[in-house]
Design a protein around this motif. Structure first.
Motif, PDB file in Angstrom:
ATOM      1  N   TYR A  22      33.691  37.488  36.470  1.00  0.00           N
ATOM      2  CA  TYR A  22      34.171  36.814  37.686  1.00  0.00           C
ATOM      3  C   TYR A  22      33.562  37.422  38.939  1.00  0.00           C
ATOM      4  O   TYR A  22      33.905  37.047  40.063  1.00  0.00           O
ATOM      5  CB  TYR A  22      35.704  36.887  37.775  1.00  0.00           C
ATOM      6  CG  TYR A  22      36.260  38.280  37.873  1.00  0.00           C
ATOM      7  CD1 TYR A  22      36.443  38.896  39.107  1.00  0.00           C
ATOM      8  CD2 TYR A  22      36.600  38.989  36.722  1.00  0.00           C
ATOM      9  CE1 TYR A  22      36.937  40.177  39.201  1.00  0.00           C
ATOM     10  CE2 TYR A  22      37.102  40.276  36.812  1.00  0.00           C
ATOM     11  CZ  TYR A  22      37.265  40.861  38.044  1.00  0.00           C
ATOM     12  OH  TYR A  22      37.749  42.143  38.133  1.00  0.00           O
ATOM     13  N   GLY A  23      32.637  38.388  38.761  1.00  0.00           N
ATOM     14  CA  GLY A  23      32.008  38.999  39.920  1.00  0.00           C
ATOM     15  C   GLY A  23      30.845  39.871  39.480  1.00  0.00           C
ATOM     16  O   GLY A  23      30.565  40.002  38.288  1.00  0.00           O
ATOM     17  N   GLN A  34      30.557  34.760  48.304  1.00  0.00           N
ATOM     18  CA  GLN A  34      30.939  35.035  46.923  1.00  0.00           C
ATOM     19  C   GLN A  34      30.754  33.788  46.050  1.00  0.00           C
ATOM     20  O   GLN A  34      30.439  33.888  44.875  1.00  0.00           O
ATOM     21  CB  GLN A  34      32.394  35.515  46.851  1.00  0.00           C
ATOM     22  CG  GLN A  34      32.803  35.949  45.452  1.00  0.00           C
ATOM     23  CD  GLN A  34      33.822  37.049  45.464  1.00  0.00           C
ATOM     24  OE1 GLN A  34      34.294  37.471  46.502  1.00  0.00           O
ATOM     25  NE2 GLN A  34      34.184  37.534  44.285  1.00  0.00           N
ATOM     26  N   SER A  37      27.464  33.796  44.434  1.00  0.00           N
ATOM     27  CA  SER A  37      27.352  34.695  43.282  1.00  0.00           C
ATOM     28  C   SER A  37      28.001  34.069  42.050  1.00  0.00           C
ATOM     29  O   SER A  37      27.523  34.235  40.924  1.00  0.00           O
ATOM     30  CB  SER A  37      27.981  36.058  43.601  1.00  0.00           C
ATOM     31  OG  SER A  37      29.391  35.966  43.706  1.00  0.00           O
ATOM     32  N   TYR A  38      29.111  33.328  42.235  1.00  0.00           N
ATOM     33  CA  TYR A  38      29.745  32.616  41.121  1.00  0.00           C
ATOM     34  C   TYR A  38      28.785  31.588  40.528  1.00  0.00           C
ATOM     35  O   TYR A  38      28.652  31.462  39.312  1.00  0.00           O
ATOM     36  CB  TYR A  38      31.017  31.909  41.582  1.00  0.00           C
ATOM     37  CG  TYR A  38      32.206  32.804  41.811  1.00  0.00           C
ATOM     38  CD1 TYR A  38      32.294  34.057  41.240  1.00  0.00           C
ATOM     39  CD2 TYR A  38      33.269  32.388  42.613  1.00  0.00           C
ATOM     40  CE1 TYR A  38      33.382  34.878  41.445  1.00  0.00           C
ATOM     41  CE2 TYR A  38      34.371  33.200  42.834  1.00  0.00           C
ATOM     42  CZ  TYR A  38      34.417  34.445  42.240  1.00  0.00           C
ATOM     43  OH  TYR A  38      35.504  35.245  42.454  1.00  0.00           O
ATOM     44  N   LYS A  87      40.280  34.368  47.766  1.00  0.00           N
ATOM     45  CA  LYS A  87      39.344  35.371  48.250  1.00  0.00           C
ATOM     46  C   LYS A  87      38.601  34.840  49.468  1.00  0.00           C
ATOM     47  O   LYS A  87      38.232  33.666  49.510  1.00  0.00           O
ATOM     48  CB  LYS A  87      38.327  35.727  47.162  1.00  0.00           C
ATOM     49  CG  LYS A  87      38.948  36.327  45.911  1.00  0.00           C
ATOM     50  CD  LYS A  87      37.878  36.655  44.884  1.00  0.00           C
ATOM     51  CE  LYS A  87      38.514  37.214  43.623  1.00  0.00           C
ATOM     52  NZ  LYS A  87      37.492  37.538  42.589  1.00  0.00           N
ATOM     53  N   ASN A  89      35.485  34.091  51.352  1.00  0.00           N
ATOM     54  CA  ASN A  89      34.213  33.753  50.730  1.00  0.00           C
ATOM     55  C   ASN A  89      33.037  34.580  51.276  1.00  0.00           C
ATOM     56  O   ASN A  89      32.171  35.020  50.519  1.00  0.00           O
ATOM     57  CB  ASN A  89      33.938  32.257  50.912  1.00  0.00           C
ATOM     58  CG  ASN A  89      32.819  31.757  50.018  1.00  0.00           C
ATOM     59  OD1 ASN A  89      32.569  32.311  48.951  1.00  0.00           O
ATOM     60  ND2 ASN A  89      32.139  30.703  50.442  1.00  0.00           N
ATOM     61  N   LEU A  91      30.768  37.437  52.215  1.00  0.00           N
ATOM     62  CA  LEU A  91      30.694  38.810  51.710  1.00  0.00           C
ATOM     63  C   LEU A  91      30.650  39.840  52.838  1.00  0.00           C
ATOM     64  O   LEU A  91      31.148  40.957  52.686  1.00  0.00           O
ATOM     65  CB  LEU A  91      29.469  38.967  50.805  1.00  0.00           C
ATOM     66  CG  LEU A  91      29.505  38.150  49.504  1.00  0.00           C
ATOM     67  CD1 LEU A  91      28.197  38.284  48.743  1.00  0.00           C
ATOM     68  CD2 LEU A  91      30.677  38.580  48.617  1.00  0.00           C
ATOM     69  N   GLN A  94      34.175  40.247  53.861  1.00  0.00           N
ATOM     70  CA  GLN A  94      34.841  41.061  52.838  1.00  0.00           C
ATOM     71  C   GLN A  94      34.604  42.549  53.101  1.00  0.00           C
ATOM     72  O   GLN A  94      35.535  43.362  53.085  1.00  0.00           O
ATOM     73  CB  GLN A  94      34.302  40.713  51.446  1.00  0.00           C
ATOM     74  CG  GLN A  94      34.829  39.429  50.857  1.00  0.00           C
ATOM     75  CD  GLN A  94      34.428  39.283  49.396  1.00  0.00           C
ATOM     76  OE1 GLN A  94      33.946  40.208  48.758  1.00  0.00           O
ATOM     77  NE2 GLN A  94      34.630  38.083  48.850  1.00  0.00           N
TER      78      GLN A  94
END
Length: 256
Positions: A22-23, A34, A37-38, A87, A89, A91, A94
């Protein structure tokens, strides 16, 4: 995790484990979000057991709609779901928000309501701990909650039993609190037949026969409701103290 700790390779093989990333950890890709990346993970051939696509939610209404949709379809997934995680999104945002000691500040766990089942109290047994505390535990007609067979539920203490007026033979509703710990949430008093039996507070310890007492544990703020054995040499207390001393959190003496 339990399967992977097993020393029996066949047991691990029979567990039908699947790896669902999942990451990403360290990588040299240049992702801004993110969600990108998924999408990259899925493009590498890994299975996403959801819709196999990335969904970006932008409003409160979209988040609530998705939450309700997941609750309605949770049984259709090939693994157990207990909630969804929101989350941030971007990065860079984040990274700016960072972490506290327990979790990332850019993520929020949204737990589903616990699944509730109806069953019957068949009996009550008494368990004694290393402090001498005597805890009543309900033996219930076994029910399956999210793949777990539940046949024991703690009744906490005798004050709680008196407050709820729960009896042996009662029909009750139970949940797995946090989808983990079984908990009685209600008693169906209207279903009583007159054959139900009251749960009596024991005057004697179930292990050694000594008298019981309401005793506050030293250093505790409020343990007045806890029933305890008056005998400090009670076998259950001594065994409990030995188990605690040699357990993984203390001396960790394997095999004793």
């Amino acid at each position: 995790a339990g399967s992977l700790r097993s020393f029996e390779s066949e047991a691990v093989k029979d567990s039908n484990l699947r790896f669902v990333p999942y990451g990403l950890g360290y990588h040299e890709e240049d992702f801004l979000n993110q969600s990108e990346s998924y999408e990259w993970i899925i493009s590498q051939g890994f299975v996403n057991y959801g819709t196999n696509k990335v969904e970006i939610l932008k409003t409160k209404e979209e988040i609530l709609l998705k939450f309700r949709e997941l609750i309605a379809t949770r049984d259709a997934y090939p693994m157990l779901l207990d909630g969804m995680v929101l989350k941030v999104n971007n990065l860079h945002v984040q990274e700016e928000l960072g972490f506290n000691t327990k979790f990332p500040k850019w993520a929020l766990a949204c737990k589903f309501p616990a699944i509730e089942k109806t069953t019957q109290v068949l009996d009550v047994i008494l368990q004694e701990r290393k402090t001498g505390a005597i805890t009543p535990v309900a033996v219930i007609k076994e029910v399956d909650i999210l793949g777990t067979k539940v046949n024991r539920v703690t009744l906490h203490n005798f004050d709680e039993i008196a407050r709820t007026d729960i009896r042996i033979g009662d029909t009750v509703s139970i949940i797995r609190s946090g989808d983990v710990i079984p908990k009685i949430t209600g008693v169906f008093y209207q279903r009583r037949t007159g054959e139900e039996r009251a749960i009596i507070e024991p005057a004697n310890c179930p292990e050694c026969g000594s008298s019981t007492e309401r005793k506050k544990l030293f250093g505790s703020e409020d343990n007045s409701a806890i029933l305890r054995c008056s005998n400090n040499s009670c076998p259950a207390i001594l065994i409990g103290k030995i188990q605690s001393a040699v357990g993984k959190k203390a001396l960790d003496i394997d095999g004793l």
